[in-house]
Write an enzyme that holds these catalytic residues in place. Structure first.
Site, short mmCIF file in Angstrom:
data_model
loop_
_atom_site.label_atom_id
_atom_site.label_comp_id
_atom_site.label_asym_id
_atom_site.label_seq_id
_atom_site.Cartn_x
_atom_site.Cartn_y
_atom_site.Cartn_z
N LYS A 50 0.75 -1.17 -0.02
CA LYS A 50 0.05 0.06 -0.13
C LYS A 50 0.69 1.46 0.00
O LYS A 50 0.59 2.33 0.86
CB LYS A 50 -0.92 0.00 1.30
CG LYS A 50 -1.70 -1.23 1.28
CD LYS A 50 -2.86 -1.32 2.20
CE LYS A 50 -3.78 -2.60 2.15
NZ LYS A 50 -2.99 -3.84 2.67
O1 LIG Z 1 -9.29 -3.77 1.49
C1 LIG Z 1 -8.50 -4.47 1.76
C2 LIG Z 1 -7.23 -4.44 1.47
C3 LIG Z 1 -6.34 -5.15 1.62
N1 LIG Z 1 -6.28 -6.20 2.70
C4 LIG Z 1 -5.36 -7.21 3.10
O2 LIG Z 1 -5.97 -8.41 2.79
C5 LIG Z 1 -5.52 -9.46 3.91
C6 LIG Z 1 -6.96 -10.02 4.31
O3 LIG Z 1 -6.51 -10.97 5.37
P1 LIG Z 1 -7.57 -12.12 5.82
O4 LIG Z 1 -6.84 -12.43 6.94
O5 LIG Z 1 -8.02 -12.82 4.77
O6 LIG Z 1 -8.87 -10.88 6.22
C7 LIG Z 1 -4.76 -8.62 4.97
O7 LIG Z 1 -3.28 -8.64 4.42
C8 LIG Z 1 -5.12 -7.33 4.75
O8 LIG Z 1 -4.24 -6.37 5.00
C9 LIG Z 1 -7.71 -6.31 3.29
O9 LIG Z 1 -8.07 -7.13 4.20
N2 LIG Z 1 -8.76 -5.25 2.90
#
Ligand SMILES: O=c1ccn([C@@H]2O[C@H](COP(=O)(O)O)[C@@H](O)[C@H]2O)c(=O)[nH]1
Length: 272
Positions: A93
């Site tokens: 990001k």
């Molecule tokens: O809108 C967003 C952007 C990035 N993320 C990232 O994706 C993963 C989600 O992890 P889970 O454990 O499957 O919930 C994580 O790295 C976030 O920083 C997001 O969730 N939403």
């Protein structure tokens, strides 16, 4: 990796699964802590066990940066370990004034050979363009994120009567193409995915928010899939922490297989 190769991989594996490598020393099985590089040892087993289902891996760099130089080393080793025909995403990001963005791009695309990096659009065109200058690399622009706080700015109505996320998508489409730009669209906003798909019919979406955040895979596919699939659906915690003991790799495989089985059905149904 280009769009054609990405779709070929999706077709070959009947999957649009991105496995998120959000590897946290406080959550990995205890027996790994005696390893020289516990983070890499964990990732290696996760990759070995999910490689048949994953078309992409997404290490979130925060988990590595937080560990200092050792964390960066684990990230490098992990990236080197991922087979080259699998898409890689540095979920970092980033985005800053042009010359600084150029160095972020260099870090992720040259020092490390990631296929893509997530970029925040808030600083506008000059903060994004330096990433797009790299051939065969992708920018994945935050558009409509999966978190609560996405309400704060992304949903605000602008003077044109449109939500802010729509302005971001409409403007940024002119900066890149469906061959070097994707958008982050959260799985937790099922009905909104259809709106985003209308705005950008040909771009890939990186969709976080299934699994631990509760988004619906069926809705994501129904509203977001296009004739090239157009989706990389991420699950991090739901896969990598499915098991807590020595069998964590197997547990991750089982979760990845469940998602892949569902994805195969959804590809048949909506990838038209
Ligand atoms: O809108 C967003 C952007 C990035 N993320 C990232 O994706 C993963 C989600 O992890 P889970 O454990 O499957 O919930 C994580 O790295 C976030 O920083 C997001 O969730 N939403």
């Amino acid at each position: 990796m280009d769009k054609k190769a990405l779709f070929a991989k999706i077709s070959q594996k009947s999957s649009f699964l991105c496995v998120g490598l959000d590897t946290d020393l406080t959550k990995i099985p205890e027996h790994l802590l005696k390893e020289k590089d516990p983070i890499f040892a964990f990732n290696k087993q996760i990759i070995d066990n999910t490689i048949d289902q994953a078309v992409a891996y997404k290490p979130n760099t925060a988990f590595y940066e937080a560990l200092g130089p050792k964390g960066w080393e684990s990230l490098h080793k992990t990236l080197e370990y991922i087979p080259k025909d699998v898409f890689t995403i540095a979920d970092a990001k980033r985005g800053d004034i042009g010359n600084t963005s150029g160095l972020y791009a260099k870090a992720f695309f040259e020092m490390m050979d990631f296929d893509s990096v997530t970029v925040a659009p808030y600083m506008g065109i000059d903060s994004v363009k330096p990433f797009l200058a790299f051939e065969d690399k992708w920018v994945i622009l935050l558009a409509l994120t999966s978190n609560e706080g996405s309400q704060d700015f992304q949903m605000l109505e602008t003077k044109n009567g449109k939500p802010f996320f729509q302005e971001v998508i409409e403007k940024s489409q002119k900066w890149g193409t469906p061959d070097n730009m994707m958008y982050v669209v959260g799985a937790t906003r099922g009905e909104k995915i259809a709106e985003v798909r209308k705005l950008v019919p040909d771009h890939f979406f990186l969709v976080p928010g299934v699994g631990a955040q509760g988004g619906s895979l069926e809705e994501v596919a129904k509203f977001g899939m296009n004739s090239n699939c157009g989706l990389l659906v991420n699950s991090s915690r739901g896969i990598i922490y499915a098991g807590k003991d020595k069998d964590f790799g197997k547990a991750a495989k089982t979760e990845a297989q469940k998602l892949q089985t569902e994805m195969e059905i959804l590809l048949d149904k909506y990838c038209k």
